[in-house]
Design a protein around this motif. Structure first.
Motif, short mmCIF file in Angstrom:
data_model
loop_
_atom_site.label_atom_id
_atom_site.label_comp_id
_atom_site.label_asym_id
_atom_site.label_seq_id
_atom_site.Cartn_x
_atom_site.Cartn_y
_atom_site.Cartn_z
N GLY A 140 -3.21 19.26 -21.58
CA GLY A 140 -3.42 19.47 -23.00
C GLY A 140 -2.46 20.51 -23.52
O GLY A 140 -1.78 21.20 -22.74
N ASP A 141 -2.36 20.66 -24.82
CA ASP A 141 -1.42 21.61 -25.39
C ASP A 141 -1.73 23.04 -24.94
O ASP A 141 -2.86 23.50 -25.03
CB ASP A 141 -1.47 21.57 -26.92
CG ASP A 141 -0.78 20.33 -27.48
OD1 ASP A 141 -0.18 19.58 -26.67
OD2 ASP A 141 -0.83 20.12 -28.70
N ALA A 142 -0.69 23.71 -24.44
CA ALA A 142 -0.81 25.13 -24.10
C ALA A 142 -0.50 25.94 -25.35
O ALA A 142 0.63 25.94 -25.84
CB ALA A 142 0.16 25.48 -22.97
N LYS A 143 -1.49 26.60 -25.88
CA LYS A 143 -1.34 27.34 -27.15
C LYS A 143 -0.82 28.74 -26.84
O LYS A 143 -1.58 29.71 -26.75
CB LYS A 143 -2.69 27.38 -27.87
CG LYS A 143 -3.20 25.98 -28.19
CD LYS A 143 -4.63 26.01 -28.73
CE LYS A 143 -5.13 24.59 -28.98
NZ LYS A 143 -6.53 24.58 -29.46
N VAL A 144 0.50 28.83 -26.71
CA VAL A 144 1.11 30.06 -26.20
C VAL A 144 1.21 31.16 -27.26
O VAL A 144 1.40 32.33 -26.92
CB VAL A 144 2.52 29.77 -25.63
CG1 VAL A 144 2.42 28.84 -24.43
CG2 VAL A 144 3.43 29.16 -26.69
N LEU A 145 1.08 30.80 -28.53
CA LEU A 145 1.07 31.79 -29.61
C LEU A 145 0.14 31.27 -30.69
O LEU A 145 0.24 30.11 -31.09
CB LEU A 145 2.49 31.98 -30.17
CG LEU A 145 2.70 33.11 -31.17
CD1 LEU A 145 2.46 34.47 -30.53
CD2 LEU A 145 4.12 33.06 -31.75
N ARG A 146 -0.77 32.13 -31.16
CA ARG A 146 -1.79 31.67 -32.09
C ARG A 146 -1.97 32.64 -33.25
O ARG A 146 -2.29 33.81 -33.05
CB ARG A 146 -3.14 31.46 -31.36
CG ARG A 146 -3.06 30.39 -30.27
CD ARG A 146 -4.41 30.21 -29.58
NE ARG A 146 -4.98 31.45 -29.08
CZ ARG A 146 -4.52 32.09 -28.01
NH1 ARG A 146 -3.49 31.60 -27.33
NH2 ARG A 146 -5.10 33.22 -27.61
N LEU A 168 1.65 32.39 -37.52
CA LEU A 168 2.57 31.66 -36.65
C LEU A 168 1.87 31.21 -35.37
O LEU A 168 1.28 32.02 -34.66
CB LEU A 168 3.77 32.55 -36.30
CG LEU A 168 4.84 31.94 -35.39
CD1 LEU A 168 5.53 30.77 -36.09
CD2 LEU A 168 5.86 33.01 -34.98
N SER A 169 1.94 29.92 -35.09
CA SER A 169 1.37 29.36 -33.87
C SER A 169 2.40 28.49 -33.18
O SER A 169 3.18 27.80 -33.84
CB SER A 169 0.12 28.52 -34.19
OG SER A 169 -0.92 29.34 -34.72
N VAL A 170 2.39 28.52 -31.84
CA VAL A 170 3.33 27.72 -31.04
C VAL A 170 2.55 27.08 -29.89
O VAL A 170 1.80 27.76 -29.18
CB VAL A 170 4.46 28.60 -30.47
CG1 VAL A 170 5.38 27.76 -29.56
CG2 VAL A 170 5.28 29.24 -31.59
N TYR A 225 -1.79 39.67 -26.07
CA TYR A 225 -2.53 39.22 -24.90
C TYR A 225 -2.88 37.76 -25.08
O TYR A 225 -3.45 37.36 -26.10
CB TYR A 225 -3.81 40.04 -24.70
CG TYR A 225 -4.64 39.55 -23.53
CD1 TYR A 225 -4.24 39.84 -22.23
CD2 TYR A 225 -5.78 38.77 -23.71
CE1 TYR A 225 -4.97 39.37 -21.14
CE2 TYR A 225 -6.52 38.31 -22.64
CZ TYR A 225 -6.10 38.61 -21.35
OH TYR A 225 -6.81 38.14 -20.27
N ALA A 226 -2.52 36.93 -24.08
CA ALA A 226 -2.88 35.51 -24.06
C ALA A 226 -2.56 34.81 -25.38
O ALA A 226 -3.34 34.01 -25.88
CB ALA A 226 -4.36 35.34 -23.72
N GLY A 227 -1.38 35.10 -25.95
CA GLY A 227 -0.92 34.40 -27.13
C GLY A 227 -1.37 34.97 -28.45
O GLY A 227 -1.08 34.39 -29.50
N GLU A 228 -2.08 36.11 -28.44
CA GLU A 228 -2.56 36.71 -29.67
C GLU A 228 -2.08 38.15 -29.81
O GLU A 228 -1.97 38.87 -28.81
CB GLU A 228 -4.09 36.71 -29.73
CG GLU A 228 -4.72 35.33 -29.81
CD GLU A 228 -6.24 35.38 -29.91
OE1 GLU A 228 -6.85 34.32 -30.12
OE2 GLU A 228 -6.82 36.48 -29.75
#
Length: 312
Positions: free
Chosen positions: A17-23, A8-10, A223-226
């Motif tokens: 640029g796109d903020a990759k809040v979940l990766r 799941l990525s958001v 942490y930081a989307g991960e």
């Protein structure tokens, strides 16, 4: 049934640029168990919960799978999602007062929700009993009150009672004890334990490490989307493997309040290797600058660290 979150990525659009809040989040939420998600503000905890509920705005980019049984929740229309939200998966928002209609009494909101999900089979007496079960001894007064007349703790318990009255299989609770005093926090924890005893699965999103330790069966650290570490709660607290997890625990008020140095990375300009590398006292140039993958070191306990949790 379990909820399986796969890759799941958001991403949120931003001027930089796109903020990759979940990766690339991968986790199985076990039915009838409590899974806690912990981490600093901005780590992606609430975004994960909102993604499961389908509450993200249309401009947000979401990819991956969220399997509820054999159904991918990300593939459903809004109408199809509405048949699952509330009745099968309940949601407790961070701010319970604003989550309710300020112009409608508590009792009417509870009954309207049940009428929507269960065709009005529940009665006022059932609603009163539900409020009492969540520690509201003056349930009749609360039933006739407007949301703005409730304290934060009362509003939190009312929303929990409201979301669980339809008898959902799952409850996603976003910071359910935020701003509550110690006594009310204990009451809220007792309410969640009762729900687990009834077979309700709970995703508990919280900053409260003590609550997570005492209440949850499983835990994921973000942490930081991960998701950087996950496993049984007792295993993570007894043997934290990721340097960030160790630092997070050490920063807790009851564990010495030793702050983690530095700041989290800009989510629109992420480093190519470990996202925690710039703050990590165990940093090694050759290994930590590589892309990190989740490693299962012992049964059911995984960590996103190429150094296998070596550390602090």
């Amino acid at each position: 049934m379990d909820i399986q979150i796969k890759n799941l990525s958001v991403s949120f659009p931003s001027p930089k640029g796109d903020a990759k809040v979940l990766r690339n989040a991968d986790i199985v939420l076990k039915s009838g168990k409590i899974t806690a998600i912990v981490g600093e503000s901005g780590s992606g905890k609430s975004i994960l919960g909102a993604a499961v509920m389908g509450l993200l705005e249309s401009s947000v980019r979401v990819s991956g799978e969220i399997l509820f049984g054999n159904t991918d929740l990300l593939s459903l229309s809004e109408k199809e999602l509405n048949s699952i939200r509330g009745e099968r998966i309940g949601w407790i928002a961070q701010d319970p007062v604003t989550a309710m209609d300020p112009m409608m009494k508590v009792g009417k909101q509870m009954m309207e929700g049940v009428h929507f999900y269960q065709n009005g089979k529940e009665t006022k007496a059932d609603g009163i009993r539900q409020l009492e079960e969540f520690g509201l001894s003056d349930a009749q007064r609360v039933w006739d009150a407007y949301p703005f007349g409730l304290s934060g703790g009362m509003a939190q318990r009312v929303l929990t009672a409201m979301m669980t009255l339809p008898g959902p299989e799952w409850l996603i609770a976003d910071e359910p004890t935020k701003g509550l005093d110690a006594f009310v926090r204990r009451q809220a924890a007792d309410a969640f334990r009762k729900l687990r005893e009834k077979g309700v699965g709970i995703l508990l999103i919280t900053h409260d490490l003590r609550l997570a330790e005492r209440l949850s069966d499983f835990m994921a650290v973000m942490y930081a989307g991960e998701i950087i570490e996950c496993g049984k709660t007792e295993d993570i607290f007894s043997n934290p493997l990721h340097p960030y997890t160790k630092g997070l625990f050490a920063a807790a008020p009851d564990r010495g309040m030793q702050p983690i140095r530095g700041i989290a990375p800009d989510l629109s300009r992420l480093p190519g290797g470990c996202v925690f590398a710039s703050r990590c006292p165990a940093y090694e140039k050759n290994s930590c600058d590589e892309k990190q993958k989740m490693l299962t070191l012992v049964e059911g306990h995984s960590v996103r660290c190429i150094r296998k949790g070596g550390g602090l």
